[in-house]
Design an enzyme around this catalytic site. Structure first.
Site, PDB file in Angstrom:
ATOM      1  NE  ARG A  96      15.217 -55.716 -16.002  1.00  0.00           N
ATOM      2  CZ  ARG A  96      15.815 -54.803 -15.253  1.00  0.00           C
ATOM      3  NH1 ARG A  96      17.132 -54.743 -15.205  1.00  0.00           N
ATOM      4  NH2 ARG A  96      15.125 -53.952 -14.545  1.00  0.00           N
ATOM      5  NE  ARG A 101      17.858 -53.391 -22.920  1.00  0.00           N
ATOM      6  CZ  ARG A 101      18.069 -52.184 -22.395  1.00  0.00           C
ATOM      7  NH1 ARG A 101      18.464 -51.189 -23.166  1.00  0.00           N
ATOM      8  NH2 ARG A 101      17.912 -51.986 -21.106  1.00  0.00           N
ATOM      9  CG  ASP A 110       6.884 -53.945 -19.803  1.00  0.00           C
ATOM     10  OD1 ASP A 110       8.110 -53.770 -19.896  1.00  0.00           O
ATOM     11  OD2 ASP A 110       6.121 -53.135 -19.239  1.00  0.00           O
ATOM     12  CE1 TYR A 152       8.122 -47.448 -14.778  1.00  0.00           C
ATOM     13  CE2 TYR A 152       7.307 -48.968 -13.107  1.00  0.00           C
ATOM     14  CZ  TYR A 152       8.348 -48.469 -13.880  1.00  0.00           C
ATOM     15  OH  TYR A 152       9.619 -48.994 -13.741  1.00  0.00           O
ATOM     16  NE  ARG A 181      13.099 -53.701 -28.721  1.00  0.00           N
ATOM     17  CZ  ARG A 181      12.983 -52.721 -29.611  1.00  0.00           C
ATOM     18  NH1 ARG A 181      12.915 -53.020 -30.897  1.00  0.00           N
ATOM     19  NH2 ARG A 181      12.916 -51.453 -29.227  1.00  0.00           N
TER      20      ARG A 181
END
Length: 356
Positions: free
Chosen positions: A27, A31, A77, A154, A40
């Site tokens: 990652r 963020r 993703d 998921y 973003r």
């Protein structure tokens, strides 16, 4: 393609000699970086960012401008494949990914088609080729996918889960349906990663983020088996060079030997095992990647440096180690703390390698 100027990461994955321990961070485009948050916001949504090749390229390159890293990783993703299967991926603020149409029975699974990655996920391949062009050979580019088991969690749960009750019940009550789903996903992941390699990815990683949720035998039947299928189906050479494969099954330290036997080139390991033990068990077969606890980056730089030293000491002297965290960097990490890690690693790690 442009000649690769820094192949330290690729050589370490093949347990070849390097001058210092290479590093990248799971990652690393994310963020915790203010410049990422700006892009973003410009994109309007996470998927708006992930599906725009130019913006995905920009955020992929951002951490390389700040830190002296040895690899870039595609910004995307893990749920792109289920989205391409028509499940209707969307994101809820504070809750993460959700699916409009989860698959919870044999009938729904039977209707799923294996997507063509070029047709259905062309934006990912466009991002890969754009990133390769913009990197100009500075460092290698890593492509990635979620593992079949992790994607299935998921798809069956309809989003994130703490207990995985629905999908685990399926494994035990409807094993044939579970295997059909996992086989379709394994074929989809193989095609997807091969398309990334064709587009320019120079190494690939399979993220089995929820492998540790499975019982020992269930892991081997419902996760490991399908990662092995992927490894066996991947292109292992492209542009005249080997394309290394990394498997990262979080929370699966009891399975290291079985993971090494898949034929992968490297295993990611989390922070709940010492690199010394992992190397003693599988270091003759595979390289190791990891394994700093991500929360250490919330501590002050001196404490971070101490833990970098301990990680290097734990692996010991010689090739076959890629420095990374044991999972992804968190949004609350000050960027300068990662800078302290990278600078200290570059200063200290040459002592663990033989001079050329």
């Amino acid at each position: 393609m442009t000649e690769l100027k820094n192949d330290r990461f690729l050589r370490a994955l093949l347990r070849e000699a390097v001058d210092r321990t290479p590093v990248w961070i799971m990652r690393q485009a994310g963020r915790y970086l203010p410049e990422y948050r700006e892009v973003r916001a410009e994109a309007g949504s996470f998927m708006g960012l992930a599906t725009n090749p130019e913006l995905a390229c920009e955020v992929t390159l951002q951490p390389l401008r700040r830190f002296d890293l040895d690899a870039a990783i595609l910004f995307s993703d893990i749920l792109t494949i289920p989205d391409a299967m028509g499940l209707g991926l969307y994101f809820v603020q504070g809750e993460g990914p959700k699916f409009e149409r989860p698959v919870q029975d044999a009938g729904a699974i039977a209707k799923l088609a294996v997507p063509d990655p070029v047709d259905s996920l062309g934006y990912v391949m466009d991002a890969v080729s754009t990133i390769r062009r913009e990197l100009q050979g500075a460092v290698p580019l890593i492509g990635f996918s979620g593992s079949p088991w992790t994607l299935a969690t998921y798809m069956v749960e309809g989003g994130s889960s703490r207990s995985f009750g629905r999908v685990k019940a399926m494994l035990y009550e409807q094993p044939a349906a579970a295997h059909e789903l996992l086989d379709k996903l394994a074929r989809a992941v193989t095609a997807y990663l091969n398309a990334q390699i064709e587009a320019g990815a120079q190494a690939v990683q399979v993220f089995d983020s929820w492998g540790g949720a499975l019982a020992f035998d269930a892991f081997q039947e419902f996760s490991l088996r399908y990662m092995q299928q992927i490894v066996e189906g991947l292109k292992r050479e492209h542009d005249g060079r080997r394309v290394p494969v990394i498997l990262f099954s979080k929370g699966c330290n009891t399975q290291l030997e079985a993971l090494a036997d898949t034929g992968a080139d490297a295993l990611g390991v989390d922070w709940t095992i010492s690199l010394q033990e992992a190397r003693a068990r599988v270091g003759q077969q595979v390289a190791l990647q990891g394994n700093l606890d991500p929360s250490i980056l919330l501590a002050q730089p001196d404490a971070i440096r101490t833990q970098v030293d301990r990680t290097l000491e734990s692996f010991g002297h010689g090739p076959g180690h890629v420095f990374n965290l044991g999972h992804g960097i968190t949004p609350d990490v000050p960027p300068e703390h990662l800078g302290a890690l990278v600078e200290h690693l570059h200063r200290q790690s040459p002592a663990y390698h033989d001079p050329a």
